[in-house]
Design an enzyme around this catalytic site. Structure first.
Site, mmCIF file in Angstrom:
data_model
loop_
_atom_site.group_PDB
_atom_site.id
_atom_site.type_symbol
_atom_site.label_atom_id
_atom_site.label_comp_id
_atom_site.label_asym_id
_atom_site.label_seq_id
_atom_site.Cartn_x
_atom_site.Cartn_y
_atom_site.Cartn_z
ATOM 1 C CG HIS A 79 -5.870 -2.317 0.584
ATOM 2 N ND1 HIS A 79 -5.217 -1.884 -0.549
ATOM 3 C CD2 HIS A 79 -5.262 -1.708 1.638
ATOM 4 C CE1 HIS A 79 -4.266 -1.035 -0.193
ATOM 5 N NE2 HIS A 79 -4.264 -0.929 1.119
ATOM 6 C CG ASP B 101 -6.972 -2.636 -3.204
ATOM 7 O OD1 ASP B 101 -7.590 -1.857 -2.451
ATOM 8 O OD2 ASP B 101 -5.746 -2.815 -3.123
ATOM 9 C CB SER C 237 -0.972 -0.043 1.187
ATOM 10 O OG SER C 237 -1.974 0.933 1.077
#
Length: 215
Positions: free
Chosen positions: A196, A164, A114
């Site tokens: 995610h 995601d 991320s």
């Protein structure tokens, strides 16, 4: 410049480290979030050390977590500005780890998740010489329009879930298109049904990329 640090794992072989994997966590987490990946990879990389530094700032949205840079999700330029702001601390950390272990830059692999992927890409492409590889999960390339300034071109592997909801998979294609146009070697994998996060297949692909980079 902030000084950062975090949990470490010594090589399971008991010998001096010949390589290093650096995990860069996501927004609102800390270094403990990814270090267990190192524990699972260690048997396949017996002479590799692992480290997962805590990002330099307390997270504004998660008081017990950390952030590489603040996010409002209202300004599309904040990713680039944030990565530039956080880069000196990460560069300093990598320099210190390389000197501590007495290893070459190409024996270091950056693995991000991320916001950590944003940092891995930003810093990894701007090191004095190329790291062994960059592996990014569920991330984004900050400032693709700035790739013209990049002088090193390590191999990059990007892995992203097609469900995601935080950083949509369109950002994977945006990154691979920009990296490819800049002649930076990039491969990617789409994780079906994954949000995610990182699934087992993604972890195995990441390990394979590390092994290929480190021989």
């Amino acid at each position: 410049m902030s000084v950062i640090d975090g949990p470490r794992l010594a090589p399971v072989s008991g010998r001096p480290a010949t390589s290093l994997v650096v995990f860069l966590h996501g927004y609102g987490a800390d270094g403990r979030d990814l270090i267990d990946i190192g524990r699972s990879w260690a048997p396949e990389l017996p002479d590799c050390a692992f480290v997962s530094p805590h990002a330099p700032e307390p997270c504004g949205m998660a008081p017990t977590g950390r952030q590489w840079f603040p996010l409002t999700l209202r300004d599309p330029t904040e990713y680039w500005r944030g990565a530039v702001h956080a880069a000196p601390a990460l560069h300093g950390f990598l320099d210190a780890e390389r000197a501590r272990l007495q290893i070459a830059e190409n024996r270091i692999v950056l693995v991000g998740f991320s916001q950590g992927t944003m940092m891995a890409l930003h810093v990894g492409l701007r090191r004095p010489s190329a790291p062994g590889a960059i592996i990014g999960y569920s991330g984004k390339l900050a400032g693709p329009e700035h790739l013209g300034e990049v002088k090193v071109k390590p191999p990059i592997t990007l892995i992203h879930g097609d469900r995601d909801e935080v950083l949509p998979i369109d950002l994977l294609f945006e990154a691979t298109d920009a990296l490819g146009a800049a002649d930076i070697p990039v491969s990617f994998h789409i994780s079906p049904g994954v949000g995610h996060g990182i699934d087992q297949r993604g972890l195995l692909l990441g390990l394979a990329a590390v092994r290929e980079a480190l021989g």
